[in-house]
Design an enzyme around this catalytic site. Structure first.
Site, PDB file in Angstrom:
ATOM      1  N   ARG A 111      -0.071   8.975 -10.161  1.00  0.00           N
ATOM      2  CA  ARG A 111      -0.172   7.756  -9.342  1.00  0.00           C
ATOM      3  C   ARG A 111       0.505   6.553 -10.006  1.00  0.00           C
ATOM      4  O   ARG A 111       1.114   5.719  -9.333  1.00  0.00           O
ATOM      5  CB  ARG A 111      -1.653   7.424  -9.086  1.00  0.00           C
ATOM      6  CG  ARG A 111      -2.377   8.444  -8.243  1.00  0.00           C
ATOM      7  CD  ARG A 111      -3.850   8.056  -8.106  1.00  0.00           C
ATOM      8  NE  ARG A 111      -4.012   6.712  -7.567  1.00  0.00           N
ATOM      9  CZ  ARG A 111      -3.953   6.419  -6.269  1.00  0.00           C
ATOM     10  NH1 ARG A 111      -3.775   7.379  -5.371  1.00  0.00           N
ATOM     11  NH2 ARG A 111      -4.099   5.182  -5.851  1.00  0.00           N
ATOM     12  N   ASN A 145     -10.598  -2.657  -6.333  1.00  0.00           N
ATOM     13  CA  ASN A 145      -9.769  -1.780  -7.176  1.00  0.00           C
ATOM     14  C   ASN A 145     -10.373  -1.546  -8.564  1.00  0.00           C
ATOM     15  O   ASN A 145      -9.994  -0.598  -9.256  1.00  0.00           O
ATOM     16  CB  ASN A 145      -8.344  -2.335  -7.333  1.00  0.00           C
ATOM     17  CG  ASN A 145      -7.488  -2.186  -6.096  1.00  0.00           C
ATOM     18  OD1 ASN A 145      -6.568  -2.970  -5.867  1.00  0.00           O
ATOM     19  ND2 ASN A 145      -7.768  -1.189  -5.261  1.00  0.00           N
ATOM     20  N   GLU A 171       0.327 -13.415  12.277  1.00  0.00           N
ATOM     21  CA  GLU A 171       0.876 -12.247  12.965  1.00  0.00           C
ATOM     22  C   GLU A 171       0.840 -11.063  11.999  1.00  0.00           C
ATOM     23  O   GLU A 171       1.270 -11.178  10.841  1.00  0.00           O
ATOM     24  CB  GLU A 171       2.329 -12.511  13.384  1.00  0.00           C
ATOM     25  CG  GLU A 171       2.485 -13.610  14.418  1.00  0.00           C
ATOM     26  CD  GLU A 171       1.850 -13.261  15.757  1.00  0.00           C
ATOM     27  OE1 GLU A 171       1.817 -12.068  16.112  1.00  0.00           O
ATOM     28  OE2 GLU A 171       1.383 -14.192  16.435  1.00  0.00           O
ATOM     29  N   SER A 198      -7.253  -5.696  -5.936  1.00  0.00           N
ATOM     30  CA  SER A 198      -8.416  -6.237  -5.216  1.00  0.00           C
ATOM     31  C   SER A 198      -9.675  -6.111  -6.072  1.00  0.00           C
ATOM     32  O   SER A 198      -9.716  -5.335  -7.031  1.00  0.00           O
ATOM     33  CB  SER A 198      -8.611  -5.469  -3.902  1.00  0.00           C
ATOM     34  OG  SER A 198      -9.085  -4.161  -4.172  1.00  0.00           O
ATOM     35  N   ASP A 253       0.830  -1.207   0.000  1.00  0.00           N
ATOM     36  CA  ASP A 253       0.000   0.000   0.000  1.00  0.00           C
ATOM     37  C   ASP A 253       0.865   1.258   0.000  1.00  0.00           C
ATOM     38  O   ASP A 253       1.971   1.259   0.540  1.00  0.00           O
ATOM     39  CB  ASP A 253      -0.911  -0.018   1.237  1.00  0.00           C
ATOM     40  CG  ASP A 253      -2.091   0.926   1.083  1.00  0.00           C
ATOM     41  OD1 ASP A 253      -2.292   1.471  -0.021  1.00  0.00           O
ATOM     42  OD2 ASP A 253      -2.810   1.121   2.081  1.00  0.00           O
TER      43      ASP A 253
HETATM   44  C1  FPP Z   1      -1.805   0.139  -3.404  1.00  0.00           C
HETATM   45  O1  FPP Z   1      -1.345   1.474  -3.414  1.00  0.00           O
HETATM   46  C2  FPP Z   1      -1.277  -0.607  -4.531  1.00  0.00           C
HETATM   47  C3  FPP Z   1      -2.040  -1.174  -5.510  1.00  0.00           C
HETATM   48  C4  FPP Z   1      -3.495  -1.099  -5.532  1.00  0.00           C
HETATM   49  C5  FPP Z   1      -1.434  -1.883  -6.630  1.00  0.00           C
HETATM   50  C6  FPP Z   1      -0.196  -2.657  -6.319  1.00  0.00           C
HETATM   51  C7  FPP Z   1       0.508  -2.897  -7.590  1.00  0.00           C
HETATM   52  C8  FPP Z   1       1.841  -2.867  -7.788  1.00  0.00           C
HETATM   53  C9  FPP Z   1       2.818  -2.723  -6.699  1.00  0.00           C
HETATM   54  C10 FPP Z   1       2.401  -2.992  -9.140  1.00  0.00           C
HETATM   55  C11 FPP Z   1       2.025  -4.239  -9.881  1.00  0.00           C
HETATM   56  C12 FPP Z   1       2.385  -5.478  -9.183  1.00  0.00           C
HETATM   57  C13 FPP Z   1       2.886  -6.568  -9.768  1.00  0.00           C
HETATM   58  C14 FPP Z   1       3.027  -7.792  -8.946  1.00  0.00           C
HETATM   59  C15 FPP Z   1       3.314  -6.609 -11.172  1.00  0.00           C
HETATM   60  P1  FPP Z   1      -2.413   2.631  -3.581  1.00  0.00           P
HETATM   61  O2  FPP Z   1      -2.546   2.927  -5.023  1.00  0.00           O
HETATM   62  O3  FPP Z   1      -3.689   2.243  -2.902  1.00  0.00           O
HETATM   63  O4  FPP Z   1      -1.692   3.789  -2.812  1.00  0.00           O
HETATM   64  P2  FPP Z   1      -2.397   4.958  -1.992  1.00  0.00           P
HETATM   65  O5  FPP Z   1      -3.115   4.297  -0.845  1.00  0.00           O
HETATM   66  O6  FPP Z   1      -1.251   5.789  -1.542  1.00  0.00           O
HETATM   67  O7  FPP Z   1      -3.324   5.694  -2.915  1.00  0.00           O
END
Ligand code: FPP
Length: 246
Positions: A34, A69, A208, A66, A21
């Site tokens: 972003r 998302n 945990e 998710s 996150d």
């Molecule tokens: C949460 O940060 C992150 C995500 C919803 C996406 C995670 C994806 C990656 C790290 C890249 C792709 C992964 C792979 C395995 C290829 P957020 O966008 O919710 O951040 P924020 O809470 O600061 O807005």
């Protein structure tokens, strides 16, 4: 002494789950879009996978996308899907070199077709690797998964293939997407949020939880090792009292 040297390799968690996150906030802090945060987050994923291989973590599961998302702006959803496709294709050889098997859980059929095909292809290419299993949770939510399992069991009872008395924890878990993967002993969430956000709810009954303020694009293997050291200081009682543990 660094955190790696403090880890007792005889008491490693077998499975670590991570809620990655803070990508958006990390990018915003730098006045960037972003998507730049997500791209930078991929570098963290690579480093953490290598860190797991380095010390011998057998299972790593990361929450990459998710069910919820899908409600983000379409441009961000598309960018995440493209990033996923490019990353798994670019990393296929490295995964093989590191003996890492790629796996995916979630409502995979809801993903774009190219994503489904490339995932299947890289999962096949890395399918015989044995050092570590990297599971990407994609279009995943624990409530969705639990409902799917309940529906499958209900259908089996309806078809007289299963009696209600035979539904126990093991039977139920066998219908979850994580069948054949042990429950995580440690779950890490970055960015200071203290929630589990519909991630592995069944599997995390005794996990945990470790929360860090570090935003995901800043999270590196030394942070992972720090989390493992913290985990190893905890007493896991599973409902028993201290004196019953040896
Ligand atoms: C949460 O940060 C992150 C995500 C919803 C996406 C995670 C994806 C990656 C790290 C890249 C792709 C992964 C792979 C395995 C290829 P957020 O966008 O919710 O951040 P924020 O809470 O600061 O807005």
């Amino acid at each position: 002494m660094g955190f790696k040297e403090q880890i007792d390799i005889n008491r490693l968690p077998e499975h670590i789950a991570i809620i990655m996150d803070g990508n958006g906030r990390w990018a915003k802090n730098q006045g960037k879009f972003r998507v730049f945060g997500h791209e930078s987050g991929v570098l963290s994923v690579k480093d953490i996978v290598e860190g797991c291989v380095d010390i011998g973590i057998k299972y790593l599961t990361v929450y990459a996308f998710s069910t919820e998302n899908w409600n983000r702006p379409i441009e961000e959803v598309n960018a995440l899907m493209e990033l996923l496709i490019s990353t798994i294709n670019e990393q296929a050889d490295t995964l093989n070199k590191n003996n890492v098997r790629l796996n995916a859980i979630g409502d995979l059929k809801s993903l774009p077709q190219k994503c489904i095909d490339d995932l299947a292809s890289v999962m096949e290419k890395t399918g015989k690797n044995t050092k570590c299993t990297l599971t990407l949770a994609l279009s995943y939510s624990a409530k969705w998964e639990i409902l799917e399992a309940a529906k499958k069991l209900a259908q089996q009872v309806k078809d007289a293939e299963l009696s209600i008395e035979d539904i126990d924890e093991e039977k139920f878990a066998s219908h979850l997407t994580t069948t054949n993967i042990p429950d995580p002993e440690l779950m890490i969430r970055t960015s200071g949020e203290h929630r589990v956000s519909n991630f592995l709810l069944w599997q995390m009954a005794y996990t945990e939880l470790y929360f860090t303020e570090t935003l995901w694009p800043d999270f590196r293997r030394e942070d992972l090792f720090e989390a493992i050291v913290d985990y190893q200081k905890r007493e896991r009682r599973f409902g028993k009292i201290s004196e019953q543990l040896n």
